[in-house]
Design an enzyme around this catalytic site. Structure first.
Site, PDB file in Angstrom:
ATOM      1  N   VAL A  11       0.827  -1.211   0.000  1.00 40.74           N
ATOM      2  CA  VAL A  11       0.000   0.000   0.000  1.00 40.74           C
ATOM      3  C   VAL A  11       0.860   1.259   0.000  1.00 40.74           C
ATOM      4  O   VAL A  11       0.627   2.196  -0.771  1.00 40.74           O
ATOM      5  CB  VAL A  11      -0.957   0.003   1.210  1.00 40.74           C
ATOM      6  CG1 VAL A  11      -1.696   1.332   1.315  1.00 40.74           C
ATOM      7  CG2 VAL A  11      -1.949  -1.149   1.098  1.00 40.74           C
ATOM      8  N   LYS A  35      14.797  -4.337   2.626  1.00 47.34           N
ATOM      9  CA  LYS A  35      13.799  -3.768   1.720  1.00 47.34           C
ATOM     10  C   LYS A  35      14.193  -2.353   1.311  1.00 47.34           C
ATOM     11  O   LYS A  35      14.032  -1.965   0.145  1.00 47.34           O
ATOM     12  CB  LYS A  35      12.427  -3.777   2.379  1.00 47.34           C
ATOM     13  CG  LYS A  35      11.290  -3.402   1.449  1.00 47.34           C
ATOM     14  CD  LYS A  35       9.952  -3.368   2.159  1.00 47.34           C
ATOM     15  CE  LYS A  35       9.510  -4.747   2.591  1.00 47.34           C
ATOM     16  NZ  LYS A  35       8.144  -4.715   3.188  1.00 47.34           N
ATOM     17  N   GLU A 151      -7.435   2.492   1.438  1.00 47.26           N
ATOM     18  CA  GLU A 151      -7.100   2.180   0.050  1.00 47.26           C
ATOM     19  C   GLU A 151      -8.089   1.151  -0.501  1.00 47.26           C
ATOM     20  O   GLU A 151      -8.602   0.312   0.227  1.00 47.26           O
ATOM     21  CB  GLU A 151      -5.662   1.668  -0.050  1.00 47.26           C
ATOM     22  CG  GLU A 151      -5.306   0.500   0.872  1.00 47.26           C
ATOM     23  CD  GLU A 151      -5.678  -0.855   0.289  1.00 47.26           C
ATOM     24  OE1 GLU A 151      -5.929  -0.921  -0.933  1.00 47.26           O
ATOM     25  OE2 GLU A 151      -5.723  -1.828   1.041  1.00 47.26           O
ATOM     26  N   ARG A 154      -6.712  -3.041  -6.066  1.00 43.71           N
ATOM     27  CA  ARG A 154      -6.709  -4.463  -6.408  1.00 43.71           C
ATOM     28  C   ARG A 154      -5.310  -4.865  -6.837  1.00 43.71           C
ATOM     29  O   ARG A 154      -4.714  -4.228  -7.712  1.00 43.71           O
ATOM     30  CB  ARG A 154      -7.678  -4.735  -7.560  1.00 43.71           C
ATOM     31  CG  ARG A 154      -9.145  -4.507  -7.236  1.00 43.71           C
ATOM     32  CD  ARG A 154      -9.968  -4.571  -8.511  1.00 43.71           C
ATOM     33  NE  ARG A 154      -9.612  -3.481  -9.419  1.00 43.71           N
ATOM     34  CZ  ARG A 154      -9.953  -3.441 -10.708  1.00 43.71           C
ATOM     35  NH1 ARG A 154     -10.643  -4.439 -11.241  1.00 43.71           N
ATOM     36  NH2 ARG A 154      -9.613  -2.417 -11.455  1.00 43.71           N
ATOM     37  N   ASN A 211     -14.987  -4.735   1.412  1.00 43.82           N
ATOM     38  CA  ASN A 211     -14.319  -6.025   1.207  1.00 43.82           C
ATOM     39  C   ASN A 211     -15.204  -7.192   1.628  1.00 43.82           C
ATOM     40  O   ASN A 211     -15.210  -8.249   0.985  1.00 43.82           O
ATOM     41  CB  ASN A 211     -12.994  -6.059   1.962  1.00 43.82           C
ATOM     42  CG  ASN A 211     -11.886  -5.367   1.181  1.00 43.82           C
ATOM     43  OD1 ASN A 211     -12.061  -4.991   0.032  1.00 43.82           O
ATOM     44  ND2 ASN A 211     -10.738  -5.195   1.812  1.00 43.82           N
ATOM     45  N   HIS A 254     -17.460 -14.676 -10.508  1.00 47.71           N
ATOM     46  CA  HIS A 254     -16.718 -15.695 -11.236  1.00 47.71           C
ATOM     47  C   HIS A 254     -16.413 -16.849 -10.288  1.00 47.71           C
ATOM     48  O   HIS A 254     -15.696 -16.672  -9.294  1.00 47.71           O
ATOM     49  CB  HIS A 254     -15.423 -15.116 -11.800  1.00 47.71           C
ATOM     50  CG  HIS A 254     -15.638 -13.897 -12.652  1.00 47.71           C
ATOM     51  ND1 HIS A 254     -16.214 -13.973 -13.895  1.00 47.71           N
ATOM     52  CD2 HIS A 254     -15.388 -12.582 -12.407  1.00 47.71           C
ATOM     53  CE1 HIS A 254     -16.296 -12.744 -14.405  1.00 47.71           C
ATOM     54  NE2 HIS A 254     -15.810 -11.889 -13.522  1.00 47.71           N
ATOM     55  N   GLY A 260      -8.740 -15.448  -1.595  1.00 43.88           N
ATOM     56  CA  GLY A 260      -7.535 -15.389  -0.762  1.00 43.88           C
ATOM     57  C   GLY A 260      -6.972 -13.990  -0.822  1.00 43.88           C
ATOM     58  O   GLY A 260      -7.697 -13.027  -1.078  1.00 43.88           O
ATOM     59  N   CYS A 263      -6.362  -9.081   1.626  1.00 44.25           N
ATOM     60  CA  CYS A 263      -7.474  -8.274   2.137  1.00 44.25           C
ATOM     61  C   CYS A 263      -8.673  -9.090   2.608  1.00 44.25           C
ATOM     62  O   CYS A 263      -9.044  -9.023   3.778  1.00 44.25           O
ATOM     63  CB  CYS A 263      -7.922  -7.277   1.075  1.00 44.25           C
ATOM     64  SG  CYS A 263      -6.691  -6.022   0.682  1.00 44.25           S
ATOM     65  N   LYS A 324      -4.336 -14.876  -7.091  1.00 38.94           N
ATOM     66  CA  LYS A 324      -4.933 -14.338  -8.296  1.00 38.94           C
ATOM     67  C   LYS A 324      -3.804 -14.050  -9.274  1.00 38.94           C
ATOM     68  O   LYS A 324      -2.630 -14.010  -8.884  1.00 38.94           O
ATOM     69  CB  LYS A 324      -5.738 -13.065  -8.019  1.00 38.94           C
ATOM     70  CG  LYS A 324      -4.896 -11.901  -7.504  1.00 38.94           C
ATOM     71  CD  LYS A 324      -5.716 -10.652  -7.240  1.00 38.94           C
ATOM     72  CE  LYS A 324      -6.198 -10.002  -8.513  1.00 38.94           C
ATOM     73  NZ  LYS A 324      -6.820  -8.680  -8.265  1.00 38.94           N
TER      74      LYS A 324
END
Length: 439
Positions: A11, A35, A151, A154, A211, A254, A260, A263, A324
């Site tokens: 995010v 990171k 936020e 997707r 969500n 769908h 999963g 979120c 996804k």
């Protein structure tokens, strides 16, 4: 305008880069040394289409920078966004807000003047008020406002969602705070994106409610898919028939192996706990969570049944591991339950995912073999299972699949392939929500 983003995760990094693209000067604070080093070198810690180019162009333009020094980052800033993780707390399902509150205290100590402290992390109702209490107790003299700006990104389409949003929700309760947020989002006013100002609690709840509702749509169509199989209907026709109703809409209808990601699983559980705590339990969300968890296990059984009731000694090819396509996110992916069950029942699993294999390795059994592409995974397999609908899997030639495999069992958990064509090539084909009578 100058802002600070606390947290260089999904995010924070996407939001920071997009604000920089608007022309805002953005400093992203990341405390993880590895990171931070990667970001400074132009290496992205996550896979998100277009993100690397967006970050690099704004770094080059001098609008986006990364640091581990929070104090220097917030000095003289007009808004500080808290975009740290809020994972599910062990034991009770509540969101773990320890990182949010720690960040709020650090920001309070470091601020040198007025700023709006904005929660970008997904947080339950009441978090903004608690942040205000923490800041006031830490710095009674500080001039500040608290706001909530959840936020709605997707994974796989996050940049487009930020730049061309369905809506922007801002919980702010003073004219000064609202003006700062209006200036930040001014480019979106120019394209007439809906910007909704609310109370802080309303903004916090809106994120969870959105969500949870989408998770219920996914779960509903999955249950309808099961019913379609029993009665001889086609779930795609059912989805189209109900989705054309403007009150329902076509999106998130769908069928598949269950939701999963970062979120839906976390947020539905957190909403449940909040609703219970306030004496207004949400039975629909409770059922959604339970049905989704059970569905992932049932998908493993679907594969086992397709293989004659046992997978022991058989080789199973698995295409797609992430929850996804267009992301490397493995969090709560259906593949975790399905692959683990198959391996536990004695199958040899050969898997391929375009982006998620490195993330999958520590989460899946050591026995899983990771392959170079889809046909490599299919090589010598008795059965093939499609779990994630990456575009490159859609165009696989059935003839080549058949040549690579030892058996011809294909379990399509995303209804990607044409059942008639697959059967013409000799596959025993299983999909979701369609019986042979509906073909």
């Amino acid at each position: 305008m100058r802002i600070t983003m606390i947290g260089g995760g999904y995010v924070g990094l996407v939001s920071g880069a997009c604000f920089a693209e608007f022309g805002t000067e953005v400093t992203v604070v990341e405390t993880d040394a590895n990171k931070l080093a990667a970001l400074r070198e132009g290496r992205m810690p996550i896979y998100e289409p277009g993100l690397e180019d967006l970050v690099q162009s704004n770094v080059k333009a001098g609008r986006l920078s990364f640091t581990g020094d929070l104090a220097s980052a917030v000095a003289g800033t007009q808004a500080v966004f808290i975009a740290v993780g809020t994972p599910t707390r062990r034991g009770d399902g509540h969101a773990d807000l320890s990182y949010v509150y720690a960040a709020a205290e650090q920001v309070a100590r470091a601020l040198t003047g007025y700023a709006v402290i904005v929660t970008k992390s997904t947080v339950p109702v009441g978090t903004g008020r608690r942040i205000e209490e923490i800041i006031r107790s830490t710095r009674p003299d500080l001039d500040f406002d608290v706001a909530s700006n959840p936020e709605f990104l997707r994974e796989g389409n996050a940049i487009g969602d930020f730049m061309r949003p369905d809506r922007v929700v801002i919980g702010a309760e003073t004219d000064r705070a609202r003006e700062v947020m209006r200036l930040l989002y001014r480019p979106l006013y120019l394209i007439e994106a809906p910007i909704v100002f609310t109370a802080i609690e309303t903004a916090e709840l809106t994120k969870y409610a959105a969500n949870a509702f989408l998770a219920m749509k996914v779960t509903f169509i999955n249950e309808m898919a099961d019913l379609c199989e029993r009665v001889g209907a086609d779930v795609h026709d059912v989805a189209r028939g109900i989705g054309l109703d403007g009150r329902i809409g076509r999106k998130f209808l769908h069928p598949g192996p269950g939701y999963g990601g970062s979120c839906f699983p976390k947020d539905t559980l957190a909403l449940l706990r909040t609703a219970q705590d306030y004496g207004a339990p949400s039975r629909l969300v409770e059922a959604t969570v339970a049905v989704n968890d059970a569905r992932k296990s049932s998908m493993a059984m679907r594969v086992i049944n397709a293989c004659g009731g046992s997978v022991r000694g058989k080789t199973i090819a698995v295409l797609g591991l992430t929850f996804k396509p267009e992301t490397d996110d493995m969090r709560d992916s259906p593949a975790l339950a399905i692959v683990s069950r198959l391996v536990g029942d004695g199958a040899a699993v050969r898997a391929f995912d375009p982006e998620g294999m490195e993330q999958a390795r520590p989460l899946l059994p050591d026995a899983v073999v990771y392959c170079t592409d889809a046909l490599d995974a299919a090589s010598g397999a008795d059965a093939l299972v499609l779990i994630t609908e990456w575009n490159e899997f859609r165009a696989l030639p059935p003839a080549r699949l058949g040549e690579a495999m030892r058996g011809r069992v294909l379990v399509d958990l995303r209804n990607v392939y044409d059942p008639v064509a697959m059967r013409q090539y000799g596959f025993t084909y299983y999909d979701i929500g369609r019986s042979t009578r509906s073909l």
